[in-house]
Structure formats: structure tokens, C-alpha cells
Write an enzyme that holds these catalytic residues in place. Structure first.
Site, mmCIF file in Angstrom:
data_model
loop_
_atom_site.group_PDB
_atom_site.id
_atom_site.type_symbol
_atom_site.label_atom_id
_atom_site.label_comp_id
_atom_site.label_asym_id
_atom_site.label_seq_id
_atom_site.Cartn_x
_atom_site.Cartn_y
_atom_site.Cartn_z
ATOM 1 N N ALA A 59 1.025 -1.348 0.052
ATOM 2 C CA ALA A 59 -0.173 0.080 0.075
ATOM 3 C C ALA A 59 0.889 1.421 0.011
ATOM 4 O O ALA A 59 0.625 2.167 -0.792
ATOM 5 C CB ALA A 59 -1.008 0.062 1.232
ATOM 6 N N GLU A 60 1.849 1.329 0.842
ATOM 7 C CA GLU A 60 2.847 2.493 0.825
ATOM 8 C C GLU A 60 3.539 2.702 -0.496
ATOM 9 O O GLU A 60 3.587 3.782 -0.828
ATOM 10 C CB GLU A 60 3.573 2.267 2.136
ATOM 11 C CG GLU A 60 4.789 3.364 2.210
ATOM 12 C CD GLU A 60 4.259 4.263 3.310
ATOM 13 O OE1 GLU A 60 4.808 5.409 3.459
ATOM 14 O OE2 GLU A 60 3.536 4.010 4.084
ATOM 15 N N GLY A 61 4.228 1.577 -1.036
ATOM 16 C CA GLY A 61 4.595 1.903 -2.262
ATOM 17 C C GLY A 61 3.914 2.036 -3.338
ATOM 18 O O GLY A 61 4.140 3.125 -3.899
#
Length: 151
Positions: A59-61
Site C-alpha cells: 500500500a505504501e509503495g
């Protein structure tokens, strides 16, 4: 801005921790980042299912890639870094291909909010995230990895 050159996507975004996770990007635009990961034992927690941190990292990436791409397309410039990641784990899996899609909820001059869905090969939601990004200037001496264009 659309990054449709597969080699550019791989060279620009397909490295570092995202590459270690096995993220294969299929679409990178200012409005959508999509990709897949083939889950295996390397993604497991001790009890044989995919570790929740894998979903958080995906998700962060993908949200950060989308945030950066939008900043370049909008003319604001700089980059985006995660300041909050809220991930819910809905279905456990051990193996198989997971599709990841990140789309914007809100984009402003200082912050962005992205929603990320992760689904299994049958289209069932396995995890969902909201990632808040802070827009920051690129560190001195760092150039954007893709050419900046107007919106």
C-alpha cells in the site's frame, strides 16, 4: 502523466523494497497505480499465511508512486512520503497472485490521501488501505526519475 513504457516503469519504480516484495507494476499514472505480487513462503509470517506487513508495504509503495507521479504531472514537483498507513486485513492467503490498485481520494498542495485495494486471483478483497502522504521537496541534488510534464 502516464508512464506507459514498461522499461521506464521497471527502471524507475521497480527497485528497492518494492522489488524485494516482488511487486510487478502494470500501470503507473497520476490517477492509478496497479500491479501484482506472486505470494509465496517468503511473504509468510510464522503460521504459513501472508504477513500483514507485506500488505502495508504494498500500500505504501503504490500510493507513494502515485503521489509522486501526480506531483510531477501537476507541476507542483517534489515527491511524496507516507505519514500514515491504515491497513485492514480481510482474508488470509498463503499463495497466489495478489492484484494491487492505488487510487487518489484527495490530492492537495501539502498532503494526499490514497486508497489501496488488494485482491486475490478470484477478485476477493484480501486487504484494503488508506495511505496519507506528505508532499515534500526532493532532497538537494536529487532529480525526478521521470520527466515532469504539465497536467
Amino acid at each position: 502523466m502516464s508512464v506507459d513504457n514498461e522499461e521506464l516503469i521497471k527502471d524507475t519504480f521497480g527497485r528497492g523494497f518494492d522489488a524485494a516484495l516482488g511487486l510487478e507494476l502494470t500501470d503507473v499514472t497520476a490517477d492509478l497505480v496497479a500491479g501484482t505480487v506472486d505470494m509465496s513462503a517468503k511473504h509468510h509470517q510464522p503460521f504459513g499465511i501472508v504477513h500483514g506487513g507485506v500488505y502495508c508495504a504494498l500500500a505504501e509503495g503504490t500510493a507513494s508512486i502515485g503521489g509522486f507521479t501526480w506531483l510531477q504531472a501537476s507541476g507542483i514537483g517534489g515527491t511524496a512520503v507516507g505519514v500514515n498507513n491504515n491497513t485492514d486485513f480481510l482474508r488470509s492467503i498463503s499463495t497466489g497472485t495478489v492484484a494491487v490498485e492505488a487510487t487518489p481520494v484527495h490530492r492537495g498542495r501539502r498532503q494526499q490521501l490514497w486508497r489501496v485495494s488488494m485482491t486475490d486471483a478470484d477478485g476477493r478483497l484480501v486487504a484494503t488501505s488508506q495511505v496519507r502522504l506528505q508532499n515534500i521537496e526532493l532532497p538537494e541534488g536529487v532529480e525526478p526519475p521521470v520527466p515532469a510534464t504539465g497536467a
